[in-house]
Scaffold this motif. Structure first.
Motif, PDB file in Angstrom:
ATOM      1  N   MET A   1       0.833  -1.179   0.000  1.00  0.00           N
ATOM      2  CA  MET A   1       0.000   0.000   0.000  1.00  0.00           C
ATOM      3  C   MET A   1       0.876   1.239   0.000  1.00  0.00           C
ATOM      4  SD  MET A   1      -2.884  -0.625   2.783  1.00  0.00           S
ATOM      5  CE  MET A   1      -4.253  -1.624   2.447  1.00  0.00           C
ATOM      6  N   SER A   2       0.703   2.055  -0.962  1.00  0.00           N
ATOM      7  CA  SER A   2       1.461   3.297  -0.995  1.00  0.00           C
ATOM      8  C   SER A   2       0.520   4.463  -0.751  1.00  0.00           C
ATOM      9  CB  SER A   2       2.172   3.460  -2.337  1.00  0.00           C
ATOM     10  OG  SER A   2       1.221   3.637  -3.347  1.00  0.00           O
ATOM     11  N   THR A   3       0.971   5.335   0.072  1.00  0.00           N
ATOM     12  CA  THR A   3       0.189   6.534   0.333  1.00  0.00           C
ATOM     13  C   THR A   3       0.912   7.700  -0.300  1.00  0.00           C
ATOM     14  OG1 THR A   3       1.328   6.845   2.420  1.00  0.00           O
ATOM     15  CG2 THR A   3      -0.784   5.696   2.508  1.00  0.00           C
ATOM     16  N   SER A   4       0.170   8.497  -1.033  1.00  0.00           N
ATOM     17  CA  SER A   4       0.801   9.646  -1.673  1.00  0.00           C
ATOM     18  C   SER A   4       0.843  10.803  -0.689  1.00  0.00           C
ATOM     19  CB  SER A   4       0.034  10.038  -2.938  1.00  0.00           C
ATOM     20  OG  SER A   4      -1.299  10.385  -2.607  1.00  0.00           O
ATOM     21  N   ARG A   5       1.880  11.562  -0.819  1.00  0.00           N
ATOM     22  CA  ARG A   5       2.025  12.719   0.065  1.00  0.00           C
ATOM     23  C   ARG A   5       1.069  13.811  -0.364  1.00  0.00           C
ATOM     24  NH1 ARG A   5       8.091  14.163   1.432  1.00  0.00           N
ATOM     25  NH2 ARG A   5       6.938  16.041   1.859  1.00  0.00           N
ATOM     26  N   ARG A   6       0.515  14.471   0.606  1.00  0.00           N
ATOM     27  CA  ARG A   6      -0.374  15.588   0.300  1.00  0.00           C
ATOM     28  C   ARG A   6       0.470  16.812  -0.009  1.00  0.00           C
ATOM     29  NH1 ARG A   6      -4.394  15.931   5.234  1.00  0.00           N
ATOM     30  NH2 ARG A   6      -4.939  17.845   4.161  1.00  0.00           N
ATOM     31  N   LYS A   7       0.087  17.541  -1.011  1.00  0.00           N
ATOM     32  CA  LYS A   7       0.771  18.783  -1.375  1.00  0.00           C
ATOM     33  C   LYS A   7      -0.132  19.948  -0.982  1.00  0.00           C
ATOM     34  CE  LYS A   7       4.059  17.052  -4.270  1.00  0.00           C
ATOM     35  NZ  LYS A   7       5.388  17.413  -4.495  1.00  0.00           N
ATOM     36  N   PHE A   8       0.476  20.937  -0.369  1.00  0.00           N
ATOM     37  CA  PHE A   8      -0.279  22.109   0.050  1.00  0.00           C
ATOM     38  C   PHE A   8       0.226  23.326  -0.707  1.00  0.00           C
ATOM     39  CE2 PHE A   8      -0.159  19.228   3.719  1.00  0.00           C
ATOM     40  CZ  PHE A   8      -1.517  19.040   3.922  1.00  0.00           C
ATOM     41  N   THR A   9      -0.683  24.177  -1.094  1.00  0.00           N
ATOM     42  CA  THR A   9      -0.290  25.397  -1.797  1.00  0.00           C
ATOM     43  C   THR A   9       0.313  26.381  -0.804  1.00  0.00           C
ATOM     44  OG1 THR A   9      -2.433  26.462  -1.471  1.00  0.00           O
ATOM     45  CG2 THR A   9      -2.175  25.103  -3.458  1.00  0.00           C
ATOM     46  N   ASP A  10       1.077  27.312  -1.334  1.00  0.00           N
ATOM     47  CA  ASP A  10       1.666  28.338  -0.472  1.00  0.00           C
ATOM     48  C   ASP A  10       0.579  29.170   0.202  1.00  0.00           C
ATOM     49  OD1 ASP A  10       4.208  27.504  -1.114  1.00  0.00           O
ATOM     50  OD2 ASP A  10       4.431  28.948  -2.753  1.00  0.00           O
TER      51      ASP A  10
END
Length: 96
Positions: A1-10
């Motif tokens: 199971m791979s979990t993708s990292r969440r990306k946050f905007t500036d």
């Protein structure tokens, strides 16, 4: 199971930091409300505070000017010391 990292905007990061800084709420509370990790929000707040020091805790202008003057003097003395080391080595070679 791979979990993708969440990306946050500036923009999201800036808004989250402002909730902590201006709202005087703890990082843990804001992180729970926004469903992000406390450590991420903590890093963002720390980076913000480094870039925007609190004027109440910053040294007074006279102290800052004194520190700047002393740092310039230290640089000048280091340059003079380096020059004198080179000159001493030159004259030591010449006398041999």
């Amino acid at each position: 199971m791979s979990t993708s990292r969440r990306k946050f905007t500036d923009e999201f990061k800036a808004d989250a930091v402002q909730l902590v800084v201006q709202g005087q709420r703890p990082i843990a509370q804001v992180a729970r409300e926004l469903e992000i990790s406390e450590s991420s929000l903590g890093y963002w707040v720390k980076a913000y505070r480094v870039q925007h020091p609190d004027p109440e805790t910053a040294p007074p202008p006279t102290e800052a000017a004194r520190v700047a003057r002393l740092e310039a003097e230290v640089r000048r003395l280091a340059e003079e010391n380096a020059f004198l080391k080179i000159a001493a080595a030159f004259f030591a070679k010449e006398q041999r």
